[in-house]
Motif scaffolding. Structure first.
Motif, PDB file in Angstrom:
ATOM      1  N   CYS B 294       0.961  -1.111  -0.149  1.00  0.00           N
ATOM      2  CA  CYS B 294      -0.059  -0.158   0.211  1.00  0.00           C
ATOM      3  C   CYS B 294       0.718   1.294  -0.027  1.00  0.00           C
ATOM      4  O   CYS B 294       0.678   2.297  -0.683  1.00  0.00           O
ATOM      5  CB  CYS B 294      -0.886  -0.196   1.236  1.00  0.00           C
ATOM      6  SG  CYS B 294      -2.242  -1.374   1.067  1.00  0.00           S
ATOM      7  N   LEU B 295       1.964   1.214   0.702  1.00  0.00           N
ATOM      8  CA  LEU B 295       2.872   2.474   0.903  1.00  0.00           C
ATOM      9  C   LEU B 295       3.423   2.569  -0.574  1.00  0.00           C
ATOM     10  O   LEU B 295       3.411   3.756  -1.215  1.00  0.00           O
ATOM     11  CB  LEU B 295       3.867   2.252   1.740  1.00  0.00           C
ATOM     12  CG  LEU B 295       3.435   2.194   3.399  1.00  0.00           C
ATOM     13  CD1 LEU B 295       4.635   1.984   4.154  1.00  0.00           C
ATOM     14  CD2 LEU B 295       2.746   3.674   3.474  1.00  0.00           C
ATOM     15  N   GLU B 296       4.008   1.517  -1.248  1.00  0.00           N
ATOM     16  CA  GLU B 296       4.625   1.546  -2.304  1.00  0.00           C
ATOM     17  C   GLU B 296       3.724   2.108  -3.436  1.00  0.00           C
ATOM     18  O   GLU B 296       4.354   2.901  -4.440  1.00  0.00           O
ATOM     19  CB  GLU B 296       5.301   0.028  -2.757  1.00  0.00           C
ATOM     20  CG  GLU B 296       6.236   0.152  -3.961  1.00  0.00           C
ATOM     21  CD  GLU B 296       6.803  -1.071  -4.510  1.00  0.00           C
ATOM     22  OE1 GLU B 296       7.282  -1.290  -5.528  1.00  0.00           O
ATOM     23  OE2 GLU B 296       6.493  -2.060  -3.218  1.00  0.00           O
ATOM     24  N   HIS B 297       2.432   1.823  -3.573  1.00  0.00           N
ATOM     25  CA  HIS B 297       1.532   1.858  -4.633  1.00  0.00           C
ATOM     26  C   HIS B 297       0.454   2.825  -4.345  1.00  0.00           C
ATOM     27  O   HIS B 297      -0.450   3.082  -5.068  1.00  0.00           O
ATOM     28  CB  HIS B 297       0.808   0.620  -5.246  1.00  0.00           C
ATOM     29  CG  HIS B 297       1.774  -0.297  -5.838  1.00  0.00           C
ATOM     30  ND1 HIS B 297       2.405  -1.342  -5.057  1.00  0.00           N
ATOM     31  CD2 HIS B 297       2.795  -0.401  -7.088  1.00  0.00           C
ATOM     32  CE1 HIS B 297       3.298  -2.237  -5.765  1.00  0.00           C
ATOM     33  NE2 HIS B 297       3.387  -1.565  -7.068  1.00  0.00           N
ATOM     34  N   ASP B 298       0.589   3.558  -3.355  1.00  0.00           N
ATOM     35  CA  ASP B 298      -0.273   4.605  -2.627  1.00  0.00           C
ATOM     36  C   ASP B 298      -1.700   4.016  -2.657  1.00  0.00           C
ATOM     37  O   ASP B 298      -2.491   4.636  -3.147  1.00  0.00           O
ATOM     38  CB  ASP B 298      -0.126   5.821  -3.421  1.00  0.00           C
ATOM     39  CG  ASP B 298      -0.753   6.909  -2.787  1.00  0.00           C
ATOM     40  OD1 ASP B 298      -0.491   7.023  -1.380  1.00  0.00           O
ATOM     41  OD2 ASP B 298      -1.174   7.971  -3.386  1.00  0.00           O
ATOM     42  N   LYS B 299      -1.864   2.730  -2.002  1.00  0.00           N
ATOM     43  CA  LYS B 299      -3.117   2.161  -1.869  1.00  0.00           C
ATOM     44  C   LYS B 299      -3.873   2.490  -0.539  1.00  0.00           C
ATOM     45  O   LYS B 299      -2.810   2.672   0.368  1.00  0.00           O
ATOM     46  CB  LYS B 299      -3.244   0.795  -2.458  1.00  0.00           C
ATOM     47  CG  LYS B 299      -2.869   0.489  -3.811  1.00  0.00           C
ATOM     48  CD  LYS B 299      -3.205  -0.797  -4.154  1.00  0.00           C
ATOM     49  CE  LYS B 299      -2.183  -1.997  -3.630  1.00  0.00           C
ATOM     50  NZ  LYS B 299      -2.425  -3.104  -4.156  1.00  0.00           N
ATOM     51  N   ALA B 300      -5.139   2.239  -0.452  1.00  0.00           N
ATOM     52  CA  ALA B 300      -5.716   2.309   0.905  1.00  0.00           C
ATOM     53  C   ALA B 300      -5.335   1.283   1.799  1.00  0.00           C
ATOM     54  O   ALA B 300      -5.276  -0.232   1.151  1.00  0.00           O
ATOM     55  CB  ALA B 300      -7.196   2.457   0.766  1.00  0.00           C
ATOM     56  N   PHE B 301      -5.078   1.320   2.962  1.00  0.00           N
ATOM     57  CA  PHE B 301      -4.907   0.243   3.916  1.00  0.00           C
ATOM     58  C   PHE B 301      -6.258  -0.535   4.103  1.00  0.00           C
ATOM     59  O   PHE B 301      -7.398   0.097   4.272  1.00  0.00           O
ATOM     60  CB  PHE B 301      -4.483   0.489   5.278  1.00  0.00           C
ATOM     61  CG  PHE B 301      -3.166   1.076   5.309  1.00  0.00           C
ATOM     62  CD1 PHE B 301      -2.034   0.531   4.501  1.00  0.00           C
ATOM     63  CD2 PHE B 301      -2.594   2.120   6.014  1.00  0.00           C
ATOM     64  CE1 PHE B 301      -0.788   1.146   4.553  1.00  0.00           C
ATOM     65  CE2 PHE B 301      -1.544   2.670   6.153  1.00  0.00           C
ATOM     66  CZ  PHE B 301      -0.417   2.056   5.510  1.00  0.00           C
TER      67      PHE B 301
END
Lengths: 289, 334
Positions: B294-301
């Motif tokens: 999620c951090l790498e691809h800016d996705k929601a947790f």
């Protein structure tokens, strides 16, 4: 009509449509001797009258619990009248006679896990069929609640003094109750959660599931009353040849065997105490939403 | 370049996570603990350094993982947020709602991501149940039953803080916060709770905690949760059952028998935990891998900070009900 059908199905010699007809059967010896034992299976609304009538046909009457929906004075008065006429009323509380609960009772009486702190009881059944009528679900839930409270009180030798119920209902028009989750306190400071429901799927391999988990200062005990310990997995999938004890058969056998020594039978006093303990939950079940 | 991870709190759960970080493409920079000896011991096993000062550790890493006793979560999260680091905070998010809200606000203002370790959402059984419910396999949920039972965690001097209800909130906050989070995730928002338990009983001569809670959901569904730190034979147990309009889902981590008994004074060897066959099925590994992804691809947790806050609110509602003997509406608890 139904009695005739059931009588014929089970090849009984006779069947009657009501207690009066039973009493007027000229082939029977005398009133109150129509049978050695009368078993009442009437709906809750009709039970007090049915027990009264059954008492005229037999010296021993097996009564389903609860006897009524909250008519405690009438219930007490019925018990007193029957007592005065030497009619033995036996509450139908079959769970007490299951071998697994007799073994559990022995463990608890011996204080195997010392001071009792908490109990969780889950009792799940299948919902009644539609042909049994609209109130069959309410009635079965009310009966199961009383059975569960009685089992708890009997096992612990204690008394429910407070009950907080949450009732789950189906969606849609009728909003029938399917589950009662009750948080209860007992006089001896134990607390318990009773989760009684009619939610087992039709396809479930057993008609009922009953588990009880007890936590004491000295350890814990878990009982699954109908869970047999050997599962059988075959080519066609998972199979269970049996699912533990048969409570009704067990209870009737115990009843017949104990008729000559009534002190071995559950008393109406205990059964009425279970009904009283269950009252808040049964009232909540019957509250129209 | 691999992200750098630092762990604050080198006790049991900190080391548990460290073992998983080592399986992931990150650099485990090291540990900080109020007991420097604990930090050194962890660094000796899992690599990295034992830091003398927490600020030094935070400045050196990209992700700060907070694995301390719950009452200290807030201070470390605020410090990490102030230094603009992403944060993994163990559950429960905080000991109070005020603290949790302050932590969420600080992370939002600093523009850093806050992940709360509600790991049950990564257990294969619970994930599968959630997926089945979402696809309508059992119809609308009507009843949920949940259980989390273990021995009391205060098994050593370093873990004695678990006996202090003010620090831990007992088994319903430390343990059953997982199940309350799952209840909300799987069935929906909860309207009220009612509970009885041992958490505030002071007359018992044994170290014990246990509670039974009744839930009412806004949807009309009902449920029950049991939390226990009373298991005497070392056998951890978790269980769920979800009854839907069209079916039933059940999971129990222990096989069922007609009578099972375990006694406090009878030594029974604890069963060893069984490692899952596939690494990606291991929930703690999966949780960390998910966070990195999620951090790498800016996705929601999968677990938002608000989810962590709501799970905390539920646990605190259960505790309040136990203390007051009354039904607690969730909306009253701010």
């Amino acid at each position: 009509m139904r009695a005739a059908f059931i009588g014929s199905h089970h090849r009984l010699r006779r069947s009657y449509t009501d207690a009066l007809e039973t009493r007027s059967d000229i082939t029977l010896a005398a009133p109150n001797q129509a049978a050695d034992l009368a078993i009442v299976t009437a709906s809750v609304e009709d039970r007090i009258a049915a027990v009264e009538q059954a008492g005229a046909a037999a010296p021993v009457v097996l009564c389903p619990m609860p006897l009524s929906y909250g008519q405690y004075d009438d219930e007490k008065s019925l018990v007193e009248r029957c007592q005065a006429r030497s009619i033995l009323l036996v509450p139908a509380l079959p769970l007490r006679t299951l071998p697994v609960f007799l073994a559990l009772k022995d463990l608890l009486d011996a204080r195997t896990i010392k001071q009792m702190l908490a109990v969780k009881l889950e009792y799940q059944l299948k919902a009644p069929a539609a042909r049994d009528g609209e109130s069959a679900g309410d009635e079965l839930l009310a009966e199961t609640i009383v059975h569960s409270i009685d089992l708890l009180q009997w096992l612990l030798g204690d008394r429910v003094i407070d009950c907080y119920p949450e009732i789950g209902r189906t969606d849609g028009g009728a909003k029938s109750p399917h589950t009662a989750i009750m948080s209860v306190s007992l006089a001896g400071s134990t607390y318990a959660l009773l989760d009684v429901s009619l939610t087992l799927p039709r396809t479930y391999p057993a008609d009922q599931e009953l588990s009880i988990e007890l936590t004491g200062t000295g350890g814990s005990i878990r009982v699954d009353a109908f869970r047999q310990t050997v599962d059988c997995y075959a080519a066609d999938g998972a199979l269970w040849s049996s699912w533990g004890s048969q409570p009704i058969t067990q209870f009737l056998a115990h009843l017949i065997e104990a008729l000559d020594r009534p002190d071995a039978l559950p008393t109406m006093r205990e059964a009425l105490a279970a009904s009283t303990g269950a009252a808040p939950a049964i009232d909540a079940v019957r509250t129209t939403v | 370049m691999a992200l750098r991870v630092g762990i604050i709190g080198a006790g049991w759960i900190g080391q548990w996570h460290a073992a998983r970080w080592r399986q992931l493409p990150v650099e485990l920079v090291g540990f900080y603990d109020v007991s420097h000896q604990m930090a050194e011991q962890a660094a000796g096993i899992y690599g990295g350094s034992a830091f003398d000062h927490v600020e030094h550790l935070i400045r050196t890493v990209d992700i700060v993982q907070v694995c301390t006793p719950t009452v200290h979560h807030k201070d470390y999260v605020l410090e990490a947020a102030a230094l603009r680091k992403h944060i993994f905070c163990e559950k429960p998010l905080a000991r109070t709602i005020t603290d949790a809200q302050a932590m969420i606000n600080a992370c939002e203002q600093a523009g850093v991501r806050l992940f709360v370790g509600q790991v049950l959402r990564f257990f294969p059984q619970y994930r599968r149940a959630k997926a089945l419910i979402d696809t309508g396999a059992i119809g609308r949920p009507r009843v949920i039953r949940l259980l989390r039972a273990a021995g009391h965690p205060a098994v050593s001097e370093a873990r004695n803080w678990f006996k202090d209800v003010e620090k831990t909130g007992g088994c319903m906050l430390e343990g059953a916060v997982h199940d309350l989070d799952f209840a909300r995730w799987a069935v929906g928002e909860i309207d009220s709770v009612y509970a009885r338990g041992l958490t505030y009983r002071s007359d018992l001569k044994i170290t014990a905690d246990h509670a039974l809670a009744v839930l009412r959901f806004r949807s009309g569904a009902i449920g029950q949760v049991e939390g226990s730190w009373m298991v005497t034979d070392g056998r951890f147990r978790q269980r769920f059952a979800v009854v839907g309009e069209d079916g039933l889902l059940e999971y129990d981590s222990q096989p069922r028998a007609q009578i099972s008994i375990s006694l406090r004074e009878q030594a029974v060897p604890a069963l060893l935990p069984v490692e899952p066959l596939a690494r990606e099925d291991e929930p703690y590994y999966h949780q960390l891998a998910h966070m990195l992804d999620c951090l790498e691809h800016d996705k929601a947790f999968l677990v938002s900070p608000q989810d962590g806050l709501e799970a905390l609110r539920l646990s605190l509602a259960v505790l309040k009900s136990m203390q007051t003997g009354a039904v607690v509406k969730l909306e009253e608890l701010n």
